[in-house]
Design a protein around this motif. Structure first.
Motif, PDB file in Angstrom:
ATOM      1  N   ILE A 102      -4.444   0.849  11.577  1.00 10.09           N
ATOM      2  CA  ILE A 102      -3.418   1.735  11.516  1.00 10.09           C
ATOM      3  C   ILE A 102      -2.399   1.268  10.365  1.00 10.09           C
ATOM      4  CG2 ILE A 102      -0.996   2.621  12.476  1.00 10.09           C
ATOM      5  CD1 ILE A 102      -3.730   3.520  13.880  1.00 10.09           C
ATOM      6  N   GLN A 103      -2.167   0.047  10.042  1.00 10.62           N
ATOM      7  CA  GLN A 103      -1.413  -0.556   8.981  1.00 10.62           C
ATOM      8  C   GLN A 103      -2.381  -0.893   7.757  1.00 10.62           C
ATOM      9  OE1 GLN A 103       1.812  -0.630   8.868  1.00 10.62           O
ATOM     10  NE2 GLN A 103       1.712  -0.068  11.018  1.00 10.62           N
ATOM     11  N   LEU A 104      -2.524   0.165   6.938  1.00 14.09           N
ATOM     12  CA  LEU A 104      -3.410  -0.018   5.886  1.00 14.09           C
ATOM     13  C   LEU A 104      -2.594   0.028   4.434  1.00 14.09           C
ATOM     14  CD1 LEU A 104      -5.976   2.366   6.959  1.00 14.09           C
ATOM     15  CD2 LEU A 104      -6.464  -0.025   6.735  1.00 14.09           C
ATOM     16  N   PRO A 105      -3.097  -0.534   3.234  1.00 17.18           N
ATOM     17  CA  PRO A 105      -2.322  -0.460   2.032  1.00 17.18           C
ATOM     18  C   PRO A 105      -2.066   0.526   1.225  1.00 17.18           C
ATOM     19  CG  PRO A 105      -4.839  -1.474   1.625  1.00 17.18           C
ATOM     20  CD  PRO A 105      -4.555  -1.171   3.107  1.00 17.18           C
ATOM     21  N   ASP A 106      -2.820   1.841   1.636  1.00 16.92           N
ATOM     22  CA  ASP A 106      -2.524   3.021   0.903  1.00 16.92           C
ATOM     23  C   ASP A 106      -1.969   3.939   1.781  1.00 16.92           C
ATOM     24  OD1 ASP A 106      -5.046   3.166   2.192  1.00 16.92           O
ATOM     25  OD2 ASP A 106      -5.925   4.383   0.444  1.00 16.92           O
ATOM     26  N   ILE A 107      -2.684   4.795   2.392  1.00 21.28           N
ATOM     27  CA  ILE A 107      -2.391   5.605   3.436  1.00 21.28           C
ATOM     28  C   ILE A 107      -2.355   4.857   4.511  1.00 21.28           C
ATOM     29  CG2 ILE A 107      -2.721   8.131   2.185  1.00 21.28           C
ATOM     30  CD1 ILE A 107      -5.283   8.274   3.934  1.00 21.28           C
ATOM     31  N   ASN A 108      -1.611   5.257   5.811  1.00 20.61           N
ATOM     32  CA  ASN A 108      -1.710   4.624   6.791  1.00 20.61           C
ATOM     33  C   ASN A 108      -2.842   5.315   7.714  1.00 20.61           C
ATOM     34  OD1 ASN A 108      -0.717   6.557   8.672  1.00 20.61           O
ATOM     35  ND2 ASN A 108       1.252   6.118   8.230  1.00 20.61           N
ATOM     36  N   GLY A 109      -3.350   4.512   8.901  1.00 19.79           N
ATOM     37  CA  GLY A 109      -4.222   4.910   9.699  1.00 19.79           C
ATOM     38  C   GLY A 109      -4.199   6.164  10.067  1.00 19.79           C
ATOM     39  N   VAL A 118     -11.728  -0.782   3.063  1.00 21.18           N
ATOM     40  CA  VAL A 118     -10.617  -1.381   3.341  1.00 21.18           C
ATOM     41  C   VAL A 118      -9.217  -0.669   3.270  1.00 21.18           C
ATOM     42  CG1 VAL A 118     -11.847  -3.555   2.383  1.00 21.18           C
ATOM     43  CG2 VAL A 118     -10.672  -2.154   0.768  1.00 21.18           C
ATOM     44  N   ASN A 119      -9.369   0.566   2.873  1.00 13.77           N
ATOM     45  CA  ASN A 119      -8.140   1.312   2.940  1.00 13.77           C
ATOM     46  C   ASN A 119      -8.412   2.683   3.405  1.00 13.77           C
ATOM     47  OD1 ASN A 119      -8.833   3.313   0.572  1.00 13.77           O
ATOM     48  ND2 ASN A 119      -8.758   1.453  -0.548  1.00 13.77           N
ATOM     49  N   GLY A 120      -7.405   3.498   3.676  1.00  9.18           N
ATOM     50  CA  GLY A 120      -7.533   4.832   4.361  1.00  9.18           C
ATOM     51  C   GLY A 120      -8.235   5.665   3.399  1.00  9.18           C
ATOM     52  N   THR A 121      -8.072   5.832   2.388  1.00  8.03           N
ATOM     53  CA  THR A 121      -8.616   6.854   1.330  1.00  8.03           C
ATOM     54  C   THR A 121     -10.022   6.670   1.375  1.00  8.03           C
ATOM     55  OG1 THR A 121      -6.402   6.855  -0.027  1.00  8.03           O
ATOM     56  CG2 THR A 121      -8.592   7.601  -1.006  1.00  8.03           C
ATOM     57  N   ASP A 122     -10.683   5.372   1.242  1.00 11.09           N
ATOM     58  CA  ASP A 122     -12.139   5.082   1.262  1.00 11.09           C
ATOM     59  C   ASP A 122     -12.758   5.472   2.575  1.00 11.09           C
ATOM     60  OD1 ASP A 122     -11.808   4.226  -1.290  1.00 11.09           O
ATOM     61  OD2 ASP A 122     -11.852   2.345  -1.091  1.00 11.09           O
ATOM     62  N   GLY A 123     -11.957   4.988   3.709  1.00 11.82           N
ATOM     63  CA  GLY A 123     -12.357   5.465   4.974  1.00 11.82           C
ATOM     64  C   GLY A 123     -12.633   6.961   5.241  1.00 11.82           C
ATOM     65  N   VAL A 124     -11.522   7.782   4.640  1.00 20.89           N
ATOM     66  CA  VAL A 124     -11.930   9.032   4.893  1.00 20.89           C
ATOM     67  C   VAL A 124     -13.014   9.548   4.001  1.00 20.89           C
ATOM     68  CG1 VAL A 124     -10.884  11.479   4.417  1.00 20.89           C
ATOM     69  CG2 VAL A 124      -9.228   9.652   5.267  1.00 20.89           C
ATOM     70  N   SER A 165      -5.712  12.188  10.483  1.00 24.46           N
ATOM     71  CA  SER A 165      -5.390  13.104  10.508  1.00 24.46           C
ATOM     72  C   SER A 165      -6.407  14.050   9.283  1.00 24.46           C
ATOM     73  CB  SER A 165      -3.948  13.367  10.077  1.00 24.46           C
ATOM     74  OG  SER A 165      -3.618  14.709   9.868  1.00 24.46           O
ATOM     75  N   ARG A 166      -6.659  13.282   8.000  1.00 22.47           N
ATOM     76  CA  ARG A 166      -7.423  13.812   7.191  1.00 22.47           C
ATOM     77  C   ARG A 166      -8.767  14.005   7.823  1.00 22.47           C
ATOM     78  NH1 ARG A 166      -5.279  11.040   1.635  1.00 22.47           N
ATOM     79  NH2 ARG A 166      -3.133  11.684   1.680  1.00 22.47           N
ATOM     80  N   ILE A 167      -9.505  12.974   8.481  1.00 18.36           N
ATOM     81  CA  ILE A 167     -10.574  13.119   9.009  1.00 18.36           C
ATOM     82  C   ILE A 167     -10.886  14.296  10.122  1.00 18.36           C
ATOM     83  CG2 ILE A 167     -12.382  11.823  10.666  1.00 18.36           C
ATOM     84  CD1 ILE A 167     -11.543   9.191   9.277  1.00 18.36           C
ATOM     85  N   ARG A 168      -9.790  14.285  10.838  1.00 23.05           N
ATOM     86  CA  ARG A 168      -9.729  15.714  11.881  1.00 23.05           C
ATOM     87  C   ARG A 168      -9.629  16.907  11.376  1.00 23.05           C
ATOM     88  NH1 ARG A 168      -9.268  13.574  17.245  1.00 23.05           N
ATOM     89  NH2 ARG A 168     -11.267  12.118  17.307  1.00 23.05           N
ATOM     90  N   GLY A 169      -8.951  16.656  10.038  1.00 23.64           N
ATOM     91  CA  GLY A 169      -8.771  17.842   9.207  1.00 23.64           C
ATOM     92  C   GLY A 169      -9.951  18.486   8.662  1.00 23.64           C
ATOM     93  N   GLN A 170     -10.869  18.001   8.450  1.00 20.76           N
ATOM     94  CA  GLN A 170     -12.192  18.528   7.879  1.00 20.76           C
ATOM     95  C   GLN A 170     -13.200  18.768   8.841  1.00 20.76           C
ATOM     96  OE1 GLN A 170     -12.691  18.562   4.354  1.00 20.76           O
ATOM     97  NE2 GLN A 170     -10.525  17.797   4.285  1.00 20.76           N
ATOM     98  N   ALA A 171     -13.963  20.097   8.913  1.00 19.06           N
ATOM     99  CA  ALA A 171     -14.908  20.699   9.753  1.00 19.06           C
ATOM    100  C   ALA A 171     -15.834  19.690   9.840  1.00 19.06           C
ATOM    101  CB  ALA A 171     -15.201  21.988   9.308  1.00 19.06           C
ATOM    102  N   GLU A 172     -16.327  19.139   9.009  1.00 19.14           N
ATOM    103  CA  GLU A 172     -17.696  18.292   9.028  1.00 19.14           C
ATOM    104  C   GLU A 172     -17.340  17.015   9.688  1.00 19.14           C
ATOM    105  OE1 GLU A 172     -15.923  19.896   6.031  1.00 19.14           O
ATOM    106  OE2 GLU A 172     -16.739  18.557   4.753  1.00 19.14           O
ATOM    107  N   THR A 173     -16.155  16.400   9.980  1.00 16.36           N
ATOM    108  CA  THR A 173     -15.877  15.160  10.581  1.00 16.36           C
ATOM    109  C   THR A 173     -14.836  15.284  11.787  1.00 16.36           C
ATOM    110  OG1 THR A 173     -14.099  14.851   9.030  1.00 16.36           O
ATOM    111  CG2 THR A 173     -16.156  13.764   8.554  1.00 16.36           C
ATOM    112  N   ALA A 174     -14.264  16.467  12.262  1.00 18.01           N
ATOM    113  CA  ALA A 174     -13.343  16.800  13.189  1.00 18.01           C
ATOM    114  C   ALA A 174     -13.858  16.200  14.568  1.00 18.01           C
ATOM    115  CB  ALA A 174     -13.096  18.216  13.429  1.00 18.01           C
TER     116      ALA A 174
END
Length: 122
Positions: A51-58, A30-36, A63-72
């Motif tokens: 894209i519009q999420l209550p903590d970090i936006n989508g 339900v938020n970007g942090t948990d999604g990552v 960007s955080r998902i793409r920034g990790q080798a395991e999930t890029a």
């Protein structure tokens, strides 16, 4: 497995119910942090990212998902009501694999997911 990152209960339920009816397994955040965190822990085949999420936006979560080798490599589709040309450009420029607008057209929703998953397999 499709990870749905969506803070609106009705949109989450719609996406979950439609995807599960088509045989997909779903994970939910339900938020970007948990999604990552879920993307890193489970490595889904696709992420639907509001894209519009209550903590970090989508875009930041993407960007955080793409920034990790395991999930890029995981395809991420913007799942949003933000449909202005400027919003679409921002999403495209960020590198999302696709765009699904809300309110959802179910045929387009499923076609976009099918197309991206088939492309990820090839």
């Amino acid at each position: 497995t499709i990870l749905i990152v969506e803070d609106n209960d009705k949109n989450m339920k719609l996406a979950r119910d439609v995807l599960q009816a088509k045989g997909y397994r779903t994970l939910e955040a339900v938020n970007g942090t948990d999604g990552v965190a879920l993307a890193l822990a489970h490595r889904p085949d696709l992420v639907l990212m509001d894209i519009q999420l209550p903590d970090i936006n989508g875009v930041e979560a993407f960007s955080r998902i793409r920034g990790q080798a395991e999930t890029a490599h995981i395809p991420v589709v913007a799942f949003t009501a933000s449909v202005t040309p400027m919003d679409r450009n921002r999403i495209t420029d960020a590198g999302f694999n696709g765009f699904i607008s809300k309110p959802v057209n179910l045929k387009e929703f499923l076609e976009t997911i099918r197309r991206i998953l088939e492309g990820a397999v090839s």
